[in-house]
Design a protein around this motif. Structure first.
Motif, mmCIF file in Angstrom:
data_model
loop_
_atom_site.group_PDB
_atom_site.id
_atom_site.type_symbol
_atom_site.label_atom_id
_atom_site.label_comp_id
_atom_site.label_asym_id
_atom_site.label_seq_id
_atom_site.Cartn_x
_atom_site.Cartn_y
_atom_site.Cartn_z
ATOM 1 N N VAL A 82 10.496 24.686 -5.866
ATOM 2 C CA VAL A 82 11.061 23.579 -6.512
ATOM 3 C C VAL A 82 11.301 22.404 -5.197
ATOM 4 N N ILE A 83 10.705 21.187 -5.382
ATOM 5 C CA ILE A 83 11.191 20.165 -4.235
ATOM 6 C C ILE A 83 11.753 19.243 -4.967
ATOM 7 N N LEU B 253 0.574 15.958 -3.014
ATOM 8 C CA LEU B 253 0.914 17.527 -3.000
ATOM 9 C C LEU B 253 -0.256 18.196 -3.624
ATOM 10 N N GLU B 254 -0.830 17.718 -4.657
ATOM 11 C CA GLU B 254 -1.849 18.167 -5.431
ATOM 12 C C GLU B 254 -2.946 18.272 -4.490
ATOM 13 N N ARG B 255 -3.222 17.407 -3.568
ATOM 14 C CA ARG B 255 -4.523 17.191 -3.110
ATOM 15 C C ARG B 255 -4.338 18.344 -1.895
ATOM 16 N N VAL C 230 2.326 12.018 4.202
ATOM 17 C CA VAL C 230 2.971 12.710 5.435
ATOM 18 C C VAL C 230 3.887 13.926 5.138
ATOM 19 N N ILE C 231 4.795 13.472 4.078
ATOM 20 C CA ILE C 231 5.716 14.636 3.510
ATOM 21 C C ILE C 231 4.847 15.756 2.816
ATOM 22 N N ALA C 232 3.856 15.203 2.085
ATOM 23 C CA ALA C 232 3.084 16.582 1.301
ATOM 24 C C ALA C 232 2.570 17.317 2.394
ATOM 25 N N ASP C 233 1.890 16.851 3.501
ATOM 26 C CA ASP C 233 1.327 17.524 4.684
ATOM 27 C C ASP C 233 2.165 18.497 5.245
ATOM 28 N N ALA C 234 3.487 17.743 5.528
ATOM 29 C CA ALA C 234 4.449 18.835 6.383
ATOM 30 C C ALA C 234 5.227 20.015 5.267
ATOM 31 N N LEU C 235 5.117 19.676 4.158
ATOM 32 C CA LEU C 235 5.509 20.635 3.353
ATOM 33 C C LEU C 235 4.677 21.902 3.235
ATOM 34 N N VAL C 236 3.545 21.607 2.860
ATOM 35 C CA VAL C 236 2.272 22.550 2.859
ATOM 36 C C VAL C 236 2.194 23.438 4.234
ATOM 37 N N ASP D 78 0.844 -1.201 -0.046
ATOM 38 C CA ASP D 78 0.038 0.193 0.041
ATOM 39 C C ASP D 78 1.127 1.002 0.049
ATOM 40 N N HIS D 79 0.608 2.107 -0.684
ATOM 41 C CA HIS D 79 1.627 3.358 -0.964
ATOM 42 C C HIS D 79 0.798 4.713 -1.324
ATOM 43 N N THR D 80 1.326 5.644 -0.845
ATOM 44 C CA THR D 80 0.890 7.100 -0.943
ATOM 45 C C THR D 80 1.599 7.675 -1.976
ATOM 46 N N GLU D 81 1.418 8.462 -3.154
ATOM 47 C CA GLU D 81 2.454 8.934 -3.780
ATOM 48 C C GLU D 81 2.605 10.846 -3.534
ATOM 49 N N LEU D 82 3.815 10.902 -3.306
ATOM 50 C CA LEU D 82 3.871 12.275 -2.846
ATOM 51 C C LEU D 82 3.518 13.368 -3.917
ATOM 52 N N GLY D 83 3.485 13.137 -5.385
ATOM 53 C CA GLY D 83 3.060 14.137 -6.492
ATOM 54 C C GLY D 83 1.477 14.114 -6.139
ATOM 55 N N SER D 84 0.821 13.261 -6.004
ATOM 56 C CA SER D 84 -0.559 13.296 -5.940
ATOM 57 C C SER D 84 -1.077 13.927 -4.688
#
Ligand code: BGC
Length: 754
Positions: free
Chosen positions: A484-485, A438-440, A561-567, A430-436
């Motif tokens: 840029v990330i 981030l978009e969300r 979790v990476i996306a949520d922390a970045l934004v 099971d996997h969550t993808e950073l790009g999508s």
């Protein structure tokens, strides 16, 4: 024979079974065979002729990745074993589910250990381990080769990420939490690799270790001693050699220390083919027969995949008949094997079906998310570059390919070297993808453009080969975007394949960061996200970045979790569980070295060039915390053998503008005594969460065992004590002191030396 105990567990007697077994059958019980296939045409003979005690799927790789079908195959194999093996004793099956049951399609994968201990949350780790165990039971597996209590020392070592920390107590507590989680759910754990595996002299897997007795007793044994208090059902021996002896041949290590001193009563299993390794790797014995003799006499109860199991069995018989191994040693080994099997439950339920009926729904993703989120460690954040906010506009995402889950999972995931072990496979965790993700996480008008590096495993098994597919495109896009990330790190790996000579990032990634730094406008943030379970990267690369977030090997919920922390949906709170040296020339570099060491090891402050890139415990936040009113109760201890606990209390305030979690840590500075003390030691910690402006009184319990040293001259054999003296305690920018009036062991019951 099975009839008697399978029907009624209460009449089961291990000694009764042992009395009925022939010597050959006993030797069979000491064998663990590898299952690379479920095809009984191919492996049926092993059960007919050997009657092995156990099986395993090596390298987190069962022959197929469908959990239900695995359970079905295992039932058939168990049936075949009971019907066709000489003694008909049920088998147990072991697997490396070291970060979740990452052996099956769709698995929830938790962060690897080095990330887990950045979170400093043993209760959460307990829950993750319980969840792993339930998943294992669903597929009929009751034995997990986890956890590792190998203290971290050398980031060049390919297994670095499998360990928790360079701090022995943090490592011990985390290992304990895993053991308790697995065993409370009914899966037997395996504490490994006892002991000294993680300090290979040159950083290469299974290279010799030279460890002083003082270091062994101060850093290497304590995590095991701590974890052994939870009574893991099994322990795995270290495949390396320590101080001139393969550990598999060391009666002092495996019997005197492990069993007699630390009180271990369970099953001691060898590591993979380690009897043969005594001849082939260590050049310690000249024949396999001699290896069997010394290994079994040193205390090994079960041999994992003896390359030739038939030969192993015949040799055990022969060695007993010729008086080289006593039959009572064999009986002890088999007793440990059978007791272990009894605790797995196979005498009551040889097919391990009982737990299937008791599977409760699991909030796996929620636990995986919390653990990955808490582990995120903000290494650098110049001019508050992060969080980016949700209105950032156009983001360019580059670096490692985030749609490939291999990077965030690491090794021991659907394969030894990572997903598929270099082959294309249909299964995936099971996997969550950073790009999508981030978009969300961004507002709808924001966009994410991706252009990733291509990653290849070259002929030399070099998992660090990358190419920039479209260098001009990268320049152009980077110059036109709002942020840029760049995702940096290393490919998945395990064991010696992951050994590295340099801690610098692979050359392509270094070049990419340089290009990005040149191409981006001054007001365009360049943010690094590091996906690595060990220190990889140096100041030369990091200096070009405005911010740097370390995600370790976060597993299933990594992207989210990476996306949520970045934004800025969440706020990073992890703390480094290891020292990040400036470069590999500065190794060894661990924060709790003696205070006379040079460079990173030095206790001398403020000498330019002497500090590591990032200290143990480093970790920034998007908010600020203030500590005050620190007290230690009591602040004077007359006799640590009578009073072995003190409590540090303080008030913590969130003085910033947003919610944040804080791991409050208490460190000790050295006192002066019989020996040189470590320059810093973590005494205790607590994780709290505070809203902006909120205050909380925190009490951190400290066991004085953490202040013990091995006194006396260079041999290092005397009983450990907390030395009398005045210890400065550091809590953030605050300090307080603790006075010990007499030197004594912490706690009454532990006063023996070696
Ligand atoms: C590793 C162990 C592992 C075993 C079974 C060995 O090579 O050292 O940690 O449990 O393989 O996969």
């Amino acid at each position: 024979m099975n009839e008697e105990y399978a029907q009624d567990g209460s009449h089961f007697s291990v000694d009764g079974i042992i009395e009925e077994l022939s010597l050959r059958e006993k030797a069979g019980q000491m064998v663990q065979v590898a299952l690379n296939t479920f095809d009984l045409e191919e492996i049926g003979w092993l059960f007919e002729e050997i009657g092995p005690g156990a099986c395993l799927f090596p390298g987190a790789e069962p022959p197929i990745f469908d959990g239900d079908r695995i359970a079905g195959h295992l039932t058939r194999i168990r049936e075949y074993n009971i019907e066709h093996s000489p003694a008909g004793i049920p088998i147990v099956v072991g697997v490396d589910a070291v970060h979740g049951n990452a052996t099956v399609d769709g698995a929830t994968v938790f962060p690897h250990n080095s990330g887990v201990s950045a979170a400093r949350d043993p209760e959460l780790l307990y829950e993750a381990s319980e969840s792993t165990a339930r998943s294992l039971l669903e597929m009929g597996v009751g034995w997990n080769f986890s956890p590792s209590a190998d203290v971290l020392r050398d980031p060049r070592w390919g297994r670095y990420y499998e360990g928790f920390s360079e701090d022995p107590f943090l490592t011990g507590e985390m290992a304990k939490a895993k053991i308790e989680g697995y065993e409370s759910a009914g899966v037997c754990s395996c504490l490994k690799h006892f002991a000294g595996y993680s300090v290979p002299e040159n950083g290469r897997d299974r290279a010799m270790a030279n460890v002083s007795m003082r270091d062994l007793r101060s850093h290497i044994f304590p995590p095991f001693e701590c974890a052994l208090q939870s009574e893991p059902a099994s322990v795995m021996a270290n495949s390396g050699s320590v101080n001139g002896l393969p550990v598999h041949a060391s009666k002092w290590m495996l019997t005197t220390m492990l069993r007699e001193k630390f009180g271990f009563e369970g099953l001691l299993v060898s590591d993979w083919q380690d009897i043969a390794r005594m001849q082939e790797l260590h050049n310690y014995v000249s024949t396999y027969r001699d290896g069997v003799e010394v290994g079994v006499n040193a205390g090994i109860d079960m041999v994992m995949n003896p390359a030739d199991p038939e030969r192993f069995v015949s040799l055990v018989v022969d060695l007993v008949e010729s008086g080289r191994i006593s039959e009572s040693r064999i009986d002890d080994a088999v007793r440990n094997v059978l007791r272990f099997k009894s605790s797995v439950g196979v005498f009551e339920d040889p097919y391990l079906e009982r737990p299937h009926r008791d599977v409760r729904p699991r909030p796996d993703r929620a636990i995986a998310r919390e653990l990955a989120e808490q582990s995120l460690t903000l290494l650098k954040n110049e001019a508050e570059t992060l969080p980016l906010g949700r209105d950032v506009g156009e983001i360019f995402l580059t670096g490692l390919e985030t749609s490939d889950p291999s990077f965030v999972m690491g090794g021991w995931t659907l394969g030894w070297q990572g997903i598929g072990d270099g082959r294309e496979i249909a299964a995936s965790p099971d996997h969550t993808e950073l790009g999508s993700c981030l978009e969300r996480a961004l507002h709808s008008e924001a966009t994410v453009t991706t252009n990733a590096l291509t990653f290849t495993q070259d002929a030399d098994d070099n998992y660090d080969s990358y190419a920039i597919p479209d260098p001009d495109g990268i320049d152009r896009i980077a110059s036109e975007t709002d942020a840029v990330i760049v995702v940096l790190g290393e490919g998945p790996h395990a064991e010696d394949v992951g050994d590295r000579e340099s801690i610098a990032l692979p050359a392509t990634q270094r070049r990419l960061v340089q290009k990005l730094a040149e191409a981006t406008a001054d007001d365009c943030p360049l943010v690094g996200v590091l996906v690595t379970g060990r220190p990889r990267g140096t100041a030369r690369t990091f200096d070009r970045l405005d911010a740097l977030l370390l995600a370790y090997l976060p597993g299933t919920m990594g992207g989210e979790v990476i996306a949520d922390a970045l934004v800025g949906e969440t706020n990073p709170s992890g703390r480094l569980p290891f020292t990040w040296p400036k470069n590999e020339g500065r190794l060894p570099a661990y924060y709790n070295a003696r205070s006379d060491g040079p460079f990173e090891l030095s206790g001398l402050p403020d000498k330019p060039g002497r500090h590591p890139l990032y200290e143990f415990g480093h970790g920034l936040s998007y908010t600020d915390f203030e500590y005050r009113d620190v007290t230690v109760t009591p602040d004077t201890v007359e006799d640590p053998s009578v009073r072995d606990m003190v409590t540090v209390t303080l008030t913590v305030e969130n003085t910033g503008e947003r919610y944040g979690d804080r791991v409050v840590e208490v460190y000790a500075k050295p006192a002066h005594g019989d020996v040189i003390h470590p320059r810093r030691r973590l005494l205790g910690y607590d994780r709290i969460g505070l809203e902006a402006g909120e205050c909380e009184k925190v009490a951190v319990p400290v066991h004085l065992r953490r202040l013990e040293v091995v006194p006396g001259d260079i041999l290092g054999t005397e009983p450990k004590v907390v030395e009398a003296g005045e210890y400065a305690l550091e809590i953030g920018d605050q300090s307080s002191s603790l006075t010990i009036l007499s030197s004594a062991p912490a706690g009454a019951e532990r006063s023996e030396g070696i």
